[in-house]
Motif scaffolding. Structure first.
Motif, PDB file in Angstrom:
ATOM      1  N   HIS A 134       0.794  -1.218   0.000  1.00 52.11           N
ATOM      2  CA  HIS A 134       0.000   0.000   0.000  1.00 52.11           C
ATOM      3  C   HIS A 134       0.830   1.274   0.000  1.00 52.11           C
ATOM      4  CE1 HIS A 134      -2.708  -3.153   1.362  1.00 52.11           C
ATOM      5  NE2 HIS A 134      -3.673  -2.422   0.854  1.00 52.11           N
ATOM      6  N   GLY A 135       2.130   1.157   0.204  1.00 49.83           N
ATOM      7  CA  GLY A 135       2.983   2.339   0.293  1.00 49.83           C
ATOM      8  C   GLY A 135       3.450   2.851  -1.056  1.00 49.83           C
ATOM      9  N   ARG A 136       4.038   4.038  -1.000  1.00 54.25           N
ATOM     10  CA  ARG A 136       4.589   4.649  -2.214  1.00 54.25           C
ATOM     11  C   ARG A 136       6.113   4.555  -2.242  1.00 54.25           C
ATOM     12  NH1 ARG A 136       1.285  10.155  -2.738  1.00 54.25           N
ATOM     13  NH2 ARG A 136       2.674  10.350  -4.514  1.00 54.25           N
ATOM     14  N   VAL A 137       6.754   4.762  -1.082  1.00 53.20           N
ATOM     15  CA  VAL A 137       8.210   4.662  -1.000  1.00 53.20           C
ATOM     16  C   VAL A 137       8.599   3.998   0.316  1.00 53.20           C
ATOM     17  CG1 VAL A 137       8.726   6.656  -2.467  1.00 53.20           C
ATOM     18  CG2 VAL A 137       8.489   6.969  -0.008  1.00 53.20           C
ATOM     19  N   ALA A 138       9.729   3.329   0.299  1.00 52.15           N
ATOM     20  CA  ALA A 138      10.288   2.718   1.502  1.00 52.15           C
ATOM     21  C   ALA A 138      11.655   3.332   1.751  1.00 52.15           C
ATOM     22  CB  ALA A 138      10.416   1.211   1.341  1.00 52.15           C
ATOM     23  N   ARG A 139      11.884   3.773   2.967  1.00 57.53           N
ATOM     24  CA  ARG A 139      13.191   4.303   3.352  1.00 57.53           C
ATOM     25  C   ARG A 139      13.887   3.234   4.187  1.00 57.53           C
ATOM     26  NH1 ARG A 139      13.994   8.413   7.714  1.00 57.53           N
ATOM     27  NH2 ARG A 139      16.235   8.390   7.941  1.00 57.53           N
ATOM     28  N   VAL A 140      15.025   2.758   3.692  1.00 54.47           N
ATOM     29  CA  VAL A 140      15.763   1.672   4.330  1.00 54.47           C
ATOM     30  C   VAL A 140      17.049   2.238   4.914  1.00 54.47           C
ATOM     31  CG1 VAL A 140      16.868  -0.563   3.996  1.00 54.47           C
ATOM     32  CG2 VAL A 140      14.839   0.042   2.643  1.00 54.47           C
ATOM     33  N   THR A 141      17.234   2.021   6.213  1.00 56.75           N
ATOM     34  CA  THR A 141      18.441   2.495   6.897  1.00 56.75           C
ATOM     35  C   THR A 141      19.123   1.313   7.561  1.00 56.75           C
ATOM     36  OG1 THR A 141      17.380   4.615   7.363  1.00 56.75           O
ATOM     37  CG2 THR A 141      19.329   4.078   8.646  1.00 56.75           C
ATOM     38  N   VAL A 142      20.422   1.176   7.313  1.00 57.48           N
ATOM     39  CA  VAL A 142      21.245   0.194   8.010  1.00 57.48           C
ATOM     40  C   VAL A 142      22.313   1.000   8.728  1.00 57.48           C
ATOM     41  CG1 VAL A 142      22.739  -1.825   7.826  1.00 57.48           C
ATOM     42  CG2 VAL A 142      20.846  -1.537   6.216  1.00 57.48           C
ATOM     43  N   ASP A 143      22.403   0.834  10.053  1.00 61.84           N
ATOM     44  CA  ASP A 143      23.296   1.656  10.871  1.00 61.84           C
ATOM     45  C   ASP A 143      24.002   0.779  11.894  1.00 61.84           C
ATOM     46  OD1 ASP A 143      24.524   3.710  12.250  1.00 61.84           O
ATOM     47  OD2 ASP A 143      22.669   4.716  12.817  1.00 61.84           O
ATOM     48  N   ASP A 144      25.327   0.900  11.973  1.00 62.63           N
ATOM     49  CA  ASP A 144      26.053   0.162  13.007  1.00 62.63           C
ATOM     50  C   ASP A 144      26.767   1.134  13.947  1.00 62.63           C
ATOM     51  OD1 ASP A 144      28.270   0.932  11.572  1.00 62.63           O
ATOM     52  OD2 ASP A 144      29.142  -1.058  11.427  1.00 62.63           O
ATOM     53  N   ALA A 145      25.982   1.948  14.606  1.00 65.27           N
ATOM     54  CA  ALA A 145      26.455   2.874  15.640  1.00 65.27           C
ATOM     55  C   ALA A 145      27.430   3.915  15.106  1.00 65.27           C
ATOM     56  CB  ALA A 145      27.047   2.099  16.811  1.00 65.27           C
ATOM     57  N   GLY A 146      27.193   4.402  13.918  1.00 67.01           N
ATOM     58  CA  GLY A 146      27.955   5.532  13.413  1.00 67.01           C
ATOM     59  C   GLY A 146      29.170   5.213  12.569  1.00 67.01           C
ATOM     60  N   ALA A 147      29.681   3.991  12.601  1.00 65.74           N
ATOM     61  CA  ALA A 147      30.858   3.669  11.795  1.00 65.74           C
ATOM     62  C   ALA A 147      30.484   3.493  10.328  1.00 65.74           C
ATOM     63  CB  ALA A 147      31.532   2.405  12.307  1.00 65.74           C
ATOM     64  N   MET A 148      29.262   3.055  10.077  1.00 65.54           N
ATOM     65  CA  MET A 148      28.808   2.826   8.716  1.00 65.54           C
ATOM     66  C   MET A 148      27.300   3.051   8.697  1.00 65.54           C
ATOM     67  SD  MET A 148      29.021  -0.750   6.550  1.00 65.54           S
ATOM     68  CE  MET A 148      29.206  -1.595   8.078  1.00 65.54           C
ATOM     69  N   LYS A 149      26.816   3.701   7.648  1.00 60.56           N
ATOM     70  CA  LYS A 149      25.381   3.926   7.545  1.00 60.56           C
ATOM     71  C   LYS A 149      24.974   3.964   6.082  1.00 60.56           C
ATOM     72  CE  LYS A 149      21.664   6.889   9.144  1.00 60.56           C
ATOM     73  NZ  LYS A 149      21.310   7.972  10.048  1.00 60.56           N
ATOM     74  N   MET A 150      23.864   3.288   5.789  1.00 60.04           N
ATOM     75  CA  MET A 150      23.247   3.371   4.470  1.00 60.04           C
ATOM     76  C   MET A 150      21.843   3.874   4.711  1.00 60.04           C
ATOM     77  SD  MET A 150      22.105   0.457   1.713  1.00 60.04           S
ATOM     78  CE  MET A 150      20.484   0.231   2.425  1.00 60.04           C
ATOM     79  N   ASP A 151      21.452   4.902   3.999  1.00 61.12           N
ATOM     80  CA  ASP A 151      20.120   5.474   4.119  1.00 61.12           C
ATOM     81  C   ASP A 151      19.619   5.684   2.699  1.00 61.12           C
ATOM     82  OD1 ASP A 151      18.765   8.519   5.607  1.00 61.12           O
ATOM     83  OD2 ASP A 151      17.820   6.616   5.151  1.00 61.12           O
ATOM     84  N   GLN A 152      18.750   4.783   2.225  1.00 63.52           N
ATOM     85  CA  GLN A 152      18.301   4.801   0.839  1.00 63.52           C
ATOM     86  C   GLN A 152      16.780   4.761   0.770  1.00 63.52           C
ATOM     87  OE1 GLN A 152      20.416   4.894  -1.897  1.00 63.52           O
ATOM     88  NE2 GLN A 152      22.118   5.037  -0.490  1.00 63.52           N
ATOM     89  N   THR A 153      16.247   5.265  -0.318  1.00 61.99           N
ATOM     90  CA  THR A 153      14.813   5.252  -0.567  1.00 61.99           C
ATOM     91  C   THR A 153      14.546   4.461  -1.842  1.00 61.99           C
ATOM     92  OG1 THR A 153      14.636   7.420   0.456  1.00 61.99           O
ATOM     93  CG2 THR A 153      12.783   6.706  -0.884  1.00 61.99           C
ATOM     94  N   ALA A 154      13.509   3.618  -1.794  1.00 61.92           N
ATOM     95  CA  ALA A 154      13.132   2.825  -2.958  1.00 61.92           C
ATOM     96  C   ALA A 154      11.652   3.022  -3.240  1.00 61.92           C
ATOM     97  CB  ALA A 154      13.418   1.344  -2.718  1.00 61.92           C
ATOM     98  N   SER A 155      11.304   3.147  -4.499  1.00 61.37           N
ATOM     99  CA  SER A 155       9.914   3.291  -4.899  1.00 61.37           C
ATOM    100  C   SER A 155       9.193   1.957  -4.746  1.00 61.37           C
ATOM    101  CB  SER A 155       9.835   3.746  -6.355  1.00 61.37           C
ATOM    102  OG  SER A 155       8.502   3.701  -6.799  1.00 61.37           O
ATOM    103  N   LEU A 156       7.963   2.003  -4.253  1.00 62.88           N
ATOM    104  CA  LEU A 156       7.145   0.807  -4.129  1.00 62.88           C
ATOM    105  C   LEU A 156       6.085   0.735  -5.220  1.00 62.88           C
ATOM    106  CD1 LEU A 156       6.680   0.819  -0.251  1.00 62.88           C
ATOM    107  CD2 LEU A 156       8.193  -0.644  -1.606  1.00 62.88           C
TER     108      LEU A 156
END
Length: 148
Positions: A118-140
């Motif tokens: 039912h959504g339009r976009v999904a925001r996916v975040t992978v975070d390991d306490a600041g050493a590495m972070k991915m913050d991406q958006t994908a269309s649904l």
């Protein structure tokens, strides 16, 4: 490595895997990728075969202790939140990979599926306490049709 971005990349692919299950994905799956095709990414594989499950895989992002969160549209609570355990992550030639299976019996399965449908976009975040972070958006867009 610090990876942050707002790159809009989505991929809906029907994948047919021959033989026994590979990486916990059975014969047919609908896949949603957030991130770069050859770089840091998270893939959600919705297994259409029985038993139903969602396999969440990260590549080049995430280690044991990393948190993955998925927010759909402007929801205040995530559709999915998970803290990767040591047994779910490993290192290889291209960096770290993590994988978790969400079976249909898990309440998170229905929540993820409903919000993705039912959504339009999904925001996916992978975070390991600041050493590495991915913050991406994908269309649904079109996701519901892919699951039929």
């Amino acid at each position: 490595m610090h990876v942050v971005g707002r790159l809009l990349v989505s991929s809906f692919v029907i994948t047919f895997v021959g033989g026994p299950a590979q990486n916990a994905v059975a014969a047919e799956a609908v896949m949603l990728r957030a991130g770069e095709a050859t770089g840091p990414n998270a893939v959600f594989a919705f297994d259409k075969a029985k038993p139903h499950m969602i396999v969440v895989r990260t590549t080049q992002v995430g280690v044991a202790g990393s948190r993955i969160e998925v927010f759909v549209d402007k929801a205040k609570t995530p559709a999915f939140r998970h803290l990767f355990a040591a047994g779910e992550c490993k290192f290889g030639d291209i960096g770290s990979k993590c994988e978790v299976i969400v079976p249909a019996s898990n309440p998170a399965y229905a929540a993820i599926l409903a919000q993705f449908k039912h959504g339009r976009v999904a925001r996916v975040t992978v975070d390991d306490a600041g050493a590495m972070k991915m913050d991406q958006t994908a269309s649904l867009a079109g996701f519901t049709k892919s699951l039929r």
